[in-house]
Design a protein around this motif. Structure first.
Motif, PDB file in Angstrom:
ATOM      1  N   ILE A 127       4.832 -26.208   0.836  1.00  0.00           N
ATOM      2  CA  ILE A 127       5.911 -25.466   0.167  1.00  0.00           C
ATOM      3  C   ILE A 127       6.863 -24.901   1.216  1.00  0.00           C
ATOM      4  O   ILE A 127       8.089 -25.013   1.091  1.00  0.00           O
ATOM      5  CB  ILE A 127       5.348 -24.352  -0.732  1.00  0.00           C
TER       6      ILE A 127
ATOM      7  N   TYR B 236      10.728 -25.984   1.931  1.00  0.00           N
ATOM      8  CA  TYR B 236      11.830 -25.018   1.937  1.00  0.00           C
ATOM      9  C   TYR B 236      12.665 -25.197   3.206  1.00  0.00           C
ATOM     10  O   TYR B 236      13.896 -25.272   3.152  1.00  0.00           O
ATOM     11  CB  TYR B 236      11.315 -23.580   1.842  1.00  0.00           C
TER      12      TYR B 236
ATOM     13  N   PRO C 297       8.977 -21.094  -4.242  1.00  0.00           N
ATOM     14  CA  PRO C 297       7.751 -21.587  -4.887  1.00  0.00           C
ATOM     15  C   PRO C 297       7.873 -21.759  -6.406  1.00  0.00           C
ATOM     16  O   PRO C 297       7.086 -22.487  -7.006  1.00  0.00           O
ATOM     17  CB  PRO C 297       6.702 -20.530  -4.521  1.00  0.00           C
TER      18      PRO C 297
ATOM     19  N   TYR D  82       8.012 -25.335  -7.372  1.00  0.00           N
ATOM     20  CA  TYR D  82       6.724 -26.023  -7.454  1.00  0.00           C
ATOM     21  C   TYR D  82       5.948 -25.620  -8.700  1.00  0.00           C
ATOM     22  O   TYR D  82       5.236 -26.441  -9.278  1.00  0.00           O
ATOM     23  CB  TYR D  82       5.900 -25.764  -6.190  1.00  0.00           C
TER      24      TYR D  82
END
Length: 134
Positions: free
Chosen positions: A58, A62, A83, A86
């Motif tokens: 993650i 980013y 996040p 996701y």
């Protein structure tokens, strides 16, 4: 790939530089997190290894999306929101998995590939919204 009136088609819009960079960074991220997972397996059990590699993925996503894909400045506010991409992707994937397996009776081995391919544009748009937000 333009329509007759000169406006770009959806396919043309999706195949722009940002989207192609997004797909490339996704491939790099997938490979990197998989390698992290394999390295962690030498020390930890599979569930901890997967969790740590997923979370690191993650943050790598980013970074790659912010710097390489969208050419924006990184910020604490955006990294905290990122996040959510996701989480939303996971929920969409779960729903699609259920529909494709339980209602359309597709193979459980093939369905995850379909789901990932279908959700790439969604993930791209959500990532762009968060990273390019002011």
């Amino acid at each position: 790939m333009k329509v007759e009136n000169g406006r770009p088609t959806l396919l043309t819009k999706l195949l722009n530089k940002e989207f192609l960079k997004f797909v490339i960074s996704g491939g790099v991220n997938t490979l990197a997190t998989y390698l992290v997972y394999l390295l962690l397996l030498l020390i930890f059990n599979y569930s901890l290894s997967y969790t740590v590699s997923y979370i690191s993925g993650i943050f790598l996503s980013y970074y790659l999306n912010t710097v390489f894909v969208f050419k924006e400045k990184m910020s604490i506010k955006k990294i905290v929101k990122f996040p959510l991409v996701y989480l939303i992707q996971y929920l969409i994937n779960l729903l699609m998995l259920y529909i494709l397996v339980e209602h359309l009776h597709l193979s459980t081995r093939i369905v995850p590939l379909i789901v990932v391919i279908v959700t790439i544009p969604v993930t791209f748009v959500l990532s762009k919204l968060i990273i390019k937000s002011k």
